[in-house]
Design an enzyme around this catalytic site. Structure first.
Site, PDB file in Angstrom:
ATOM      1  N   GLU A  53      25.189  33.075  93.726  1.00  0.00           N
ATOM      2  CA  GLU A  53      24.576  34.381  93.498  1.00  0.00           C
ATOM      3  C   GLU A  53      24.953  35.249  94.707  1.00  0.00           C
ATOM      4  OE1 GLU A  53      20.308  34.427  93.013  1.00  0.00           O
ATOM      5  OE2 GLU A  53      20.315  36.609  92.754  1.00  0.00           O
ATOM      6  N   ARG A 110      21.687  17.997  97.077  1.00  0.00           N
ATOM      7  CA  ARG A 110      22.188  19.054  97.953  1.00  0.00           C
ATOM      8  C   ARG A 110      22.368  18.514  99.369  1.00  0.00           C
ATOM      9  NH1 ARG A 110      19.547  23.350  96.763  1.00  0.00           N
ATOM     10  NH2 ARG A 110      19.772  24.545  98.662  1.00  0.00           N
ATOM     11  N   LYS A 169      19.018  30.522 102.140  1.00  0.00           N
ATOM     12  CA  LYS A 169      19.379  31.928 102.341  1.00  0.00           C
ATOM     13  C   LYS A 169      18.200  32.715 102.874  1.00  0.00           C
ATOM     14  CE  LYS A 169      22.646  32.092  98.582  1.00  0.00           C
ATOM     15  NZ  LYS A 169      22.636  32.468  97.184  1.00  0.00           N
TER      16      LYS A 169
HETATM   17  P1  ATP Z   1      19.665  28.876  98.688  1.00  0.00           P
HETATM   18  O1  ATP Z   1      18.812  27.750  98.218  1.00  0.00           O
HETATM   19  O2  ATP Z   1      20.090  28.790 100.103  1.00  0.00           O
HETATM   20  O3  ATP Z   1      19.115  30.227  98.354  1.00  0.00           O
HETATM   21  P2  ATP Z   1      21.174  28.822  96.336  1.00  0.00           P
HETATM   22  O4  ATP Z   1      21.301  27.483  95.768  1.00  0.00           O
HETATM   23  O5  ATP Z   1      20.160  29.683  95.710  1.00  0.00           O
HETATM   24  O6  ATP Z   1      21.014  28.718  97.891  1.00  0.00           O
HETATM   25  P3  ATP Z   1      23.471  29.861  95.078  1.00  0.00           P
HETATM   26  O7  ATP Z   1      24.238  31.054  95.412  1.00  0.00           O
HETATM   27  O8  ATP Z   1      22.710  29.847  93.823  1.00  0.00           O
HETATM   28  O9  ATP Z   1      22.538  29.595  96.314  1.00  0.00           O
HETATM   29  O10 ATP Z   1      24.368  28.552  95.176  1.00  0.00           O
HETATM   30  C1  ATP Z   1      25.619  28.403  94.576  1.00  0.00           C
HETATM   31  C2  ATP Z   1      25.896  26.954  94.375  1.00  0.00           C
HETATM   32  O11 ATP Z   1      25.826  26.250  95.605  1.00  0.00           O
HETATM   33  C3  ATP Z   1      24.885  26.334  93.450  1.00  0.00           C
HETATM   34  O12 ATP Z   1      25.578  25.555  92.507  1.00  0.00           O
HETATM   35  C4  ATP Z   1      24.043  25.494  94.353  1.00  0.00           C
HETATM   36  O13 ATP Z   1      23.550  24.380  93.683  1.00  0.00           O
HETATM   37  C5  ATP Z   1      25.003  25.125  95.469  1.00  0.00           C
HETATM   38  N1  ATP Z   1      24.286  24.856  96.716  1.00  0.00           N
HETATM   39  C6  ATP Z   1      23.418  25.670  97.354  1.00  0.00           C
HETATM   40  N2  ATP Z   1      22.905  25.071  98.438  1.00  0.00           N
HETATM   41  C7  ATP Z   1      23.471  23.839  98.509  1.00  0.00           C
HETATM   42  C8  ATP Z   1      23.353  22.724  99.401  1.00  0.00           C
HETATM   43  N3  ATP Z   1      22.533  22.747 100.458  1.00  0.00           N
HETATM   44  N4  ATP Z   1      24.101  21.615  99.147  1.00  0.00           N
HETATM   45  C9  ATP Z   1      24.932  21.590  98.094  1.00  0.00           C
HETATM   46  N5  ATP Z   1      25.079  22.586  97.218  1.00  0.00           N
HETATM   47  C10 ATP Z   1      24.365  23.703  97.408  1.00  0.00           C
END
Ligand code: ATP
Ligand code: MG
Length: 589
Positions: free
Chosen positions: A54, A285, A295
């Site tokens: 996102e 993750r 984030k």
């Molecule tokens: P945050 O939890 O920091 O806000 P998010 O998961 O909402 O991060 P996205 O932009 O939706 O951020 O993430 C894009 C992709 O990265 C998704 O498929 C998510 O599952 C993956 N992702 C995010 N954080 C991690 C992590 N710590 N380890 C592995 N994959 C991750």
């Protein structure tokens, strides 16, 4: 700070992997699923994955794991991985983030070819999908307030209660939904909900909301829409539109999988998508010590000016990592090494640091830097004279050649390499002791000079003219100390930033032993006060020519990079990526 424009550099996947990398593509449960699909011919051998950020923040180290997994999987099966911006929530999204994400994924060395997508380009299809659900009596418009809906949703132990609107007729639902789209109602007045089962043990199946009214300007579609799809509705449709085979996401979406499948089955029944439908697979993750990978917290660090911006080298963002001197190869090695699992676990920061060290040790040229300079005067070396000594660019790679380093009467040495009264076991410079000046001569210390406060201001020595490194006489000298030095007359004086871990605690913000009952720790309290130290260093003259992003090992100090933003031609400044050794493990800091 706006992201720097993408500079066109692409590293072919694996091509830049070093000899230190582990065997590519170790087996894991996701590869087993793909292998099984290939065996049964489910996708006729096709492997199509996606990385779906996102655009509401910069990518962090955790995203690197997901990127390496998705792109790496596609690569090793001859498939493709899409870069898709999941931009269905206009409120927090921005073009600045889109640009930074594109730059970061490319920097890691991955290529989506023509498969760059934006979920917002699918809004018309998503809308049509929603109408199809209504027509199939699988969705209805609810006019309850958010609070009423919450109350009727039930709990983990209590089933939910049907909405009074649940049995609205199809025509009325269609009419209301079209009027929602036309902007006839206020934000929040109605929502479109999937009609599944208010008594389901899985709360995600209790008629989840799929469309809401929200007057917000979207960074790509402007004011075209006043209704926006919910993430859980949009995501499966995006996958299906793009013919994704394996939709890999983190574990928190496991409970959403039944809805993912329900929705795509319903839309396949309605003729929107062919079967087989994309398969959602969850993995654990990345959780990493000494950083925060959310984030929300990263935004707090940036907005609160705890760091200098999204690309501060201490921040666990990929733009910060790049600026710090971490490498794409190091991240890919890290992703291989930690693997993918189905259960959550923590990875110690030292694992990532060691991967960076391994790659940098292989790739970085050696240079000499004196970070805490103290003058060494070689009294018997002719005044005004100088000569060139030779130092290898890489001790294990003679093919990388040698470089000249000037030597003369006055040199800079590291302040800690001299002690007027040596402690036991100190083999460096002290009056009466003999050491080798690396790549140069053997010198014997004769004394030092101090200021009124007793601080040493210069050290004196005498050199042995037949001891020069590389000459036959050199072997006659045995010394325990082997010091690095920079010729004072030719030194390049530059700013060097010594970065360290941003947090002093492995689990920032987490309760620690001895915390009083009920005490809430704030992750900001665990910031390491010594995470940056700026010094004015004396560098060997060759470093003056370093270009932005050139990486080096400064002998005995660690790995450094010429800062990509603050370096000018002929005037680079350097950031420490990482010390040579893991000082955290030993000191128990
Ligand atoms: P945050 O939890 O920091 O806000 P998010 O998961 O909402 O991060 P996205 O932009 O939706 O951020 O993430 C894009 C992709 O990265 C998704 O498929 C998510 O599952 C993956 N992702 C995010 N954080 C991690 C992590 N710590 N380890 C592995 N994959 C991750
Ligand atoms: Mg997310």
């Amino acid at each position: 700070m706006p992201a720097a424009p993408y500079n066109g550099e692409v590293l072919p996947f694996f091509a830049a992997m070093t000899s230190t990398s582990s065997a590519p593509s170790a087996s894991n449960f996701i590869r087993n699923i793909v292998d099984e699909d290939n065996r049964t011919g489910k996708w006729e051998g096709r492997v199509e994955t996606r990385f779906p950020p996102e655009p509401n923040g910069y990518l962090h180290y955790g995203h690197a794991k997901s990127i390496c997994l998705n792109f790496g999987l596609a690569e090793s099966y001859g498939g493709v991985c899409h870069l898709r911006f999941d931009d269905t929530n206009p409120a927090k999204e921005d073009q600045e983030y889109v640009d930074a994400i594109i730059e970061a994924v490319r920097w890691l060395g991955f290529d989506w070819r023509q498969h760059l997508y934006f979920a917002s380009d699918y809004f018309d299809i998503m809308y049509a999908c929603a109408e199809s659900l209504i027509k199939a009596d699988k969705a209805y418009v609810d006019s309850q307030s958010a609070d009423e809906m919450r109350v009727r949703r039930g709990t983990l132990t209590e089933p939910g209660v049907d909405s009074p609107c649940r049995n609205r007729g199809i025509d009325e639902n269609l009419d209301l939904f079209r009027r929602m789209k036309a902007g006839e109602f206020a934000d929040g007045a109605y929502v479109l909900r999937a009609k599944i089962d208010m008594a389901s043990p899985n709360i995600n199946l209790r008629d989840p909301a799929i469309y809401r009214i929200r007057r917000a300007t979207h960074h790509r579609t402007g004011d075209k829409w006043c209704i926006y799809p919910m993430y859980t509705f949009a995501h499966p449709i995006e996958d299906a539109i793009e013919n994704v085979t394996h939709s890999i996401c983190t574990l928190e979406f496991e409970d959403q999988r039944p809805f993912y499948e329900w929705l795509l089955e319903a839309l396949a029944d309605a003729g929107h998508f062919p079967r087989p439908l994309p398969h959602q697979i969850e993995f654990a993750r990345l959780n990493l010590t000494y950083v925060v990978l959310s984030k929300r917290k990263l935004i707090q660090l940036v907005d609160g000016a705890y760091v200098s911006g999204w690309n501060d080298p201490r921040l666990p963002t990929l733009s910060g990592a790049r600026r710090r001197g971490f490498t794409p190869e190091g991240f890919r090695l890290f992703a291989e090494r930690i693997g993918v699992a189905k259960a959550d676990s923590w990875i110690d920061m030292s694992v990532l640091e060691e991967c960076m060290r391994e790659h940098l040790n292989d790739a970085a040229h050696r240079r000499i830097a004196v970070l805490d300079p103290l003058k060494l005067i070689i009294a018997n070396y002719p005044e005004g004279a100088s000569e060139l000594c030779q130092a290898p660019n890489h001790p294990l790679k003679p093919e990388l050649g040698m470089r000249d380093i000037p030597f003369s009467r006055e040199l800079w040495i590291e302040r800690e390499d001299f002690m007027e009264t040596p402690v036991k076991g100190f083999h460096r410079l002290y009056p009466g002791n003999t050491v080798r000046l690396r790549y140069g001569y053997v010198v014997k210390c004769t004394g030092c000079e101090k200021d009124a406060a007793g601080k040493v201001t210069a050290v004196f020595a005498e050199y042995f003219p037949d001891s020069r490194s590389g000459t036959p006489g050199a072997d006659n000298y045995k010394t325990k100390g082997n010091l690095h030095w920079v010729c004072a007359a030719h030194a390049y004086t530059a700013e060097v930033r010594l970065y360290d871990r941003l947090f002093a605690q492995p689990h920032p913000g987490q309760r620690r032993e001895g915390d009083p009952e009920g005490f809430e720790r704030d992750f900001l309290d665990d910031i390491n006060p010594d995470s940056i130290r700026v010094v004015e260093a004396r560098l060997e003259p060759a470093l003056r020519a370093a270009r932005a992003e050139d990486r080096f090992q400064f002998e005995r100090h660690g790995y450094f990079v010429a800062d990509r933003y603050d370096s000018a031609e002929g005037a680079p400044v350097f950031n420490r990526a990482i010390p040579l050794k893991d000082s955290w493990a030993k000191s128990g800091k």
